[in-house]
Design a protein around this motif. Structure first.
Motif, short mmCIF file in Angstrom:
data_model
loop_
_atom_site.label_atom_id
_atom_site.label_comp_id
_atom_site.label_asym_id
_atom_site.label_seq_id
_atom_site.Cartn_x
_atom_site.Cartn_y
_atom_site.Cartn_z
N SER A 87 2.04 -13.90 -15.93
CA SER A 87 2.06 -14.56 -17.24
C SER A 87 2.26 -13.56 -18.37
N GLU A 88 1.57 -12.41 -18.28
CA GLU A 88 1.73 -11.37 -19.30
C GLU A 88 3.15 -10.83 -19.29
N ALA A 89 3.72 -10.65 -18.09
CA ALA A 89 5.11 -10.19 -18.01
C ALA A 89 6.05 -11.20 -18.63
N CYS A 90 5.79 -12.48 -18.39
CA CYS A 90 6.63 -13.53 -19.01
C CYS A 90 6.50 -13.50 -20.52
N ARG A 91 5.28 -13.27 -21.02
CA ARG A 91 5.09 -13.21 -22.48
C ARG A 91 5.85 -12.03 -23.08
N VAL A 92 5.80 -10.88 -22.39
CA VAL A 92 6.53 -9.71 -22.87
C VAL A 92 8.02 -9.99 -22.90
N VAL A 93 8.50 -10.66 -21.85
CA VAL A 93 9.94 -11.00 -21.81
C VAL A 93 10.29 -11.97 -22.92
N ALA A 94 9.39 -12.92 -23.19
CA ALA A 94 9.69 -13.96 -24.19
C ALA A 94 9.72 -13.40 -25.61
N VAL A 95 8.79 -12.49 -25.92
CA VAL A 95 8.71 -11.98 -27.30
C VAL A 95 9.50 -10.70 -27.50
N GLY A 96 9.99 -10.10 -26.41
CA GLY A 96 10.71 -8.84 -26.54
C GLY A 96 12.09 -9.04 -27.14
N GLN B 265 14.59 -6.81 -26.64
CA GLN B 265 15.56 -6.32 -25.67
C GLN B 265 15.22 -6.88 -24.29
N PRO B 266 16.23 -7.18 -23.47
CA PRO B 266 15.96 -7.72 -22.14
C PRO B 266 15.25 -6.70 -21.25
N VAL B 267 14.26 -7.18 -20.47
CA VAL B 267 13.48 -6.33 -19.57
C VAL B 267 14.07 -6.45 -18.17
N ARG B 268 14.44 -5.32 -17.57
CA ARG B 268 15.04 -5.34 -16.24
C ARG B 268 13.98 -5.32 -15.13
N ARG B 269 12.80 -4.78 -15.40
CA ARG B 269 11.75 -4.71 -14.39
C ARG B 269 10.40 -4.63 -15.10
N SER B 270 9.44 -5.38 -14.59
CA SER B 270 8.13 -5.43 -15.23
C SER B 270 7.16 -4.51 -14.50
N PHE C 280 10.34 -12.67 -9.06
CA PHE C 280 10.26 -12.49 -10.50
C PHE C 280 11.04 -11.26 -10.96
N GLN C 281 10.95 -10.16 -10.21
CA GLN C 281 11.68 -8.95 -10.57
C GLN C 281 13.19 -9.18 -10.47
N ARG C 282 13.63 -9.89 -9.43
CA ARG C 282 15.06 -10.21 -9.33
C ARG C 282 15.50 -11.11 -10.47
N MET C 283 14.64 -12.04 -10.85
CA MET C 283 14.98 -12.92 -11.96
C MET C 283 15.12 -12.12 -13.26
N LEU C 284 14.20 -11.15 -13.48
CA LEU C 284 14.29 -10.32 -14.67
C LEU C 284 15.60 -9.53 -14.69
N ASP D 190 18.42 -10.34 -13.23
CA ASP D 190 19.54 -11.27 -13.50
C ASP D 190 19.57 -11.67 -14.96
N ILE D 191 18.37 -11.95 -15.53
CA ILE D 191 18.31 -12.34 -16.94
C ILE D 191 18.81 -11.20 -17.83
N ALA D 192 18.38 -9.97 -17.52
CA ALA D 192 18.83 -8.82 -18.33
C ALA D 192 20.34 -8.65 -18.23
N SER D 193 20.88 -8.83 -17.02
CA SER D 193 22.33 -8.68 -16.85
C SER D 193 23.07 -9.75 -17.64
N HIS D 194 22.62 -11.00 -17.52
CA HIS D 194 23.27 -12.09 -18.26
C HIS D 194 23.09 -11.92 -19.76
N THR D 195 21.90 -11.46 -20.16
CA THR D 195 21.66 -11.25 -21.59
C THR D 195 22.57 -10.16 -22.15
N ASP D 196 22.75 -9.08 -21.40
CA ASP D 196 23.66 -8.02 -21.83
C ASP D 196 25.07 -8.56 -21.99
N GLU D 197 25.50 -9.39 -21.04
CA GLU D 197 26.85 -9.95 -21.12
C GLU D 197 26.98 -10.88 -22.33
#
Length: 547
Positions: A162-171, A173-178, A198-202, A204-211
Motif C-alpha cells: 500500500s505504501e509503495a502504491c501511495r509513493v507511485v501515486a503521488v510521485g 517521476q515513474p518508479v521502476r522498482r519499489s 507488483f515489481q513487474r507492474m511498476l 511496465d508502468i514506468a516504461s509506458h509512462t516514459d513513452e
C-alpha cells in the motif's frame, strides 16, 4: 466522523473474536460440568446426612439428647424445626431456595432440612476450578498474542504494498522498482508472487509512462514550433491547449477589425457552428494592417463523439501583399499587352497619314496651308510619341529609380523573414532615424538587403539578433545591416575583399552581387567584422543617393 479500521484490525478482530469465543465456550462448559458435579455431591451429602439423622432419631428416645449430639457435630447445613416451626438447630432459618432436601422426624414431630451454603459452595467451586480458570486465561493471552502475530505477518506485506502504491501515486517521476517490496520478492508463497507481480507492474508502468511523456513532449514541441497559432478547446468551449504563437497573436490589442480584437473574433469563431471563414484584416491607429487566415476543425473522439474544436491562426500579411502586388503586376502586364496591340494597330495608319500630308504639303502654294500642314505633322508626331509611351508599358525596364520609402521597405522585409526568424530563434529589428532620402531602384535595393540578411541568418547557428538601421550623415544616406553571428577572421575577410576587387563570386556570400547593384545606384559598402563578434555592413549612398 466515520470510523475506519486499519488492515491489522480487520485481520486481528475476527481471528481474536473466534479464539476468545472458543476459549470462553470451553471454560464455560468446564465450569458448568464442575458445578453440576459439585451440586450432585452436595445433594448426596444432604441425603446421607438426613438418613443418618432419621436413624439417630429412631434410636434415641429423647429429642434433647438428639439436639445435643448434633450441636456437637456442628453441621452448618443441617436445620431442625419443631412442630410449630421454631428453629431448634441452626443459627437462623435458611433461604427456601437454598434447601436441597428435607424430611420429617415423626417420633418427635420435627422437620429436618439440609440447606446449601452458597458462599462456601462457590468458594469451594472456584478453589476446585482455579487451574481450569488459569488455563483459560492463559489460552486467552496466547490467542491474543497469536492474533497479533498473524495479523502483523499478513498485514505488513500488504501495508508495504500500500505504501509503495501511495509513493507511485503521488510521485512526479515513474518508479521502476519499489524498495519496500524488495524484501518480499524472494518469498515463494503468495506474498512473494504478489511482490514480484507488483515489481513487474511498476516496471511496465514506468516504461509506458516514459513513452507517454516522450510522445507528450514531442507533441508539445511540434505544436510549439509550428509557425501557426494553435488553440484547442474542449466541447464546453474551454481552452485546453494554446501555443506561444497564438498567445502572441491574441495579446495584440491595438489591431481591430470591425471594432473587435483578434481574441474577441476567435472567441466568436470557436462557439460558432461555421467552419469556413474568410481571411480577416486588422488595422491599428497608425493605419498599419495585419492579415490573418483562420482555420477551424471539429475534433472527434475514438467513438465518433464530439471532442472539441481546433483553431489555427496564420499571419498572411506578407502573402496578401505579395498577392496584391502580383495582381497589380498582372493588370500592368495586361495593360502593356493591350497598349502594344493598340500601338501596332495605330502606328501604321499614322505613318500613312504623315506620308500623305508630306506629299500634299509640297503641292500647296499658300503659306497658310503649308503652316496648317506643318501643324498637322506635329500633331501626328505627338500622337506617335504617345504611342511610344504606351509601348513602354509592355517592356521590362532595366532600371526605375524612385524615392524609396525606407520604413515601408523595412516593414516588408520584417514580414518576409518573420517566420524564418521565429523558427531559428532569431530576433530581427529595424529602425529609421529621421527621414533620410534614398533615390534608387527599389527592387535592386531590396535584393541587396535580402542578400545581406540571408548571410546574417547563415552565421547565426543557435539564435541571435539582426538589426537594420537607416540614418542620414551630411548629404549621404547610410544603411547598416548588423548581426551577432560568427563573424569572419582576417584571412576570410581578405579573401572576400580580393574576390570583390577581382570581380569573382567566391566566398559564397553573394557580396559581388551586392557590390554591382549598389554601384548601379551610386552606393558602396564596407565590412566591419571579427571572429566570434558578429558582422556589421555599412552601405553609403553618396550625395543623398541621387544620380
Amino acid at each position: 466522523m466515520k470510523f475506519r479500521l486499519n488492515i491489522e484490525h480487520k485481520i486481528m478482530i475476527p481471528f481474536l473474536t473466534i479464539g476468545i469465543l472458543t476459549i470462553l465456550c470451553f471454560g464455560t462448559i468446564m465450569t458448568w460440568n464442575g458445578y453440576v458435579q459439585k451440586m450432585e455431591r452436595e445433594r448426596a451429602a444432604a441425603a446421607s446426612s438426613l438418613r443418618a439423622l432419621e436413624l439417630d432419631a429412631g434410636l434415641s428416645g429423647s429429642g434433647t439428647l438428639l439436639l445435643q449430639k448434633y450441636r456437637l457435630i456442628q453441621n452448618d447445613s443441617l436445620y431442625l424445626f419443631d412442630a410449630d416451626g421454631v428453629l431448634l438447630l441452626g443459627t437462623q432459618p435458611p433461604d427456601p431456595d437454598d434447601i436441597l432436601l428435607e424430611t420429617g422426624l415423626p417420633a418427635f414431630g420435627w422437620r429436618a432440612c439440609y440447606a446449601l451454603d452458597r458462599t462456601a459452595f462457590w468458594n469451594s467451586l472456584i478453589e476446585e476450578q482455579k487451574y481450569m480458570i488459569l488455563a483459560t486465561i492463559a489460552l486467552l493471552i496466547v490467542i491474543v498474542q497469536v492474533s497479533l502475530f498473524v495479523s502483523y505477518n499478513i498485514s505488513e506485506p500488504l501495508r508495504q504494498l500500500s505504501e509503495a502504491c501511495r509513493v507511485v501515486a503521488v510521485g512526479e517521476q515513474p518508479v521502476r522498482r519499489s524498495p519496500q517490496v524488495d524484501e518480499y520478492a524472494e518469498r515463494s508463497d503468495e506474498i512473494g508472487q504478489l511482490a514480484n507481480a507488483f515489481q513487474r507492474m511498476l516496471a511496465d508502468i514506468a516504461s509506458h509512462t516514459d513513452e507517454i511523456l516522450r510522445m507528450k513532449l514531442l507533441n508539445e514541441t511540434i505544436v510549439e514550433s509550428l509557425p501557426l497559432g494553435i488553440v484547442a478547446c474542449s466541447p464546453e468551449k474551454e481552452i485546453i491547449c494554446i501555443n506561444s504563437k497564438a498567445v502572441e497573436m491574441l495579446d495584440q490589442t491595438g489591431y481591430l477589425c470591425g471594432g473587435q480584437t483578434l481574441r474577441q473574433i476567435v472567441d466568436g469563431i470557436i462557439v460558432s457552428p461555421k467552419v469556413l471563414h474568410d481571411p480577416i484584416r486588422l488595422q491599428n491607429a497608425d493605419g498599419r494592417a495585419v492579415d490573418y487566415e483562420i482555420g477551424v476543425w471539429r475534433l472527434r473522439t475514438a467513438d465518433e463523439g464530439e471532442g472539441g474544436t481546433l483553431c489555427t491562426l496564420d499571419e498572411i500579411t506578407y502573402k496578401k501583399r505579395m498577392e496584391e502586388k502580383l495582381t497589380e503586376g498582372e493588370k500592368l502586364a495586361y495593360t502593356g499587352q493591350l497598349a502594344a496591340m493598340l500601338a501596332h494597330e495605330i502606328r501604321n495608319p499614322l505613318a500613312g497619314i504623315r506620308a500623305g500630308i508630306q506629299v500634299i504639303s509640297r503641292r500647296l502654294e499658300s503659306d497658310r496651308d503649308r503652316m496648317l500642314s506643318t501643324s498637322i505633322l506635329g500633331e501626328v508626331d505627338r500622337v506617335n510619341r504617345l504611342i511610344e509611351d504606351l509601348l513602354h508599358l509592355s517592356r521590362k525596364r532595366e532600371s526605375q529609380k524612385v524615392l524609396i520609402n525606407l520604413p515601408a521597405l523595412f516593414d516588408e522585409l520584417l514580414l518576409l523573414y518573420a517566420k524564418i526568424a521565429q523558427n531559428n530563434r532569431i530576433r530581427i529589428t529595424a529602425g529609421v532615424q529621421g527621414d533620410p532620402p534614398l533615390y534608387a531602384d527599389e527592387s535592386e535595393i531590396r535584393q541587396v538587403l535580402v542578400n545581406l540578411i540571408n548571410n546574417s541568418i547563415k552565421s547565426l547557428h543557435s539564435g541571435g539578433e539582426i538589426a537594420l538601421e537607416a540614418h542620414r550623415e551630411g548629404d549621404s544616406t547610410v544603411l547598416t545591416v548588423s548581426d551577432t553571428g560568427d563573424g569572419m577572421d582576417e584571412a576570410t575577410l581578405r579573401g572576400v575583399h580580393a574576390s570583390l576587387e577581382e570581380g569573382r563570386t567566391g566566398g559564397g556570400l553573394g557580396l559581388s552581387i551586392v557590390s554591382r547593384l549598389l554601384a548601379q545606384n551610386n552606393g558602396s559598402f564596407s565590412i566591419d567584422t571579427a571572429a566570434g563578434q558578429g558582422t556589421r555592413i555599412t552601405i553609403i549612398f553618396h550625395t543623398g543617393g541621387t544620380s
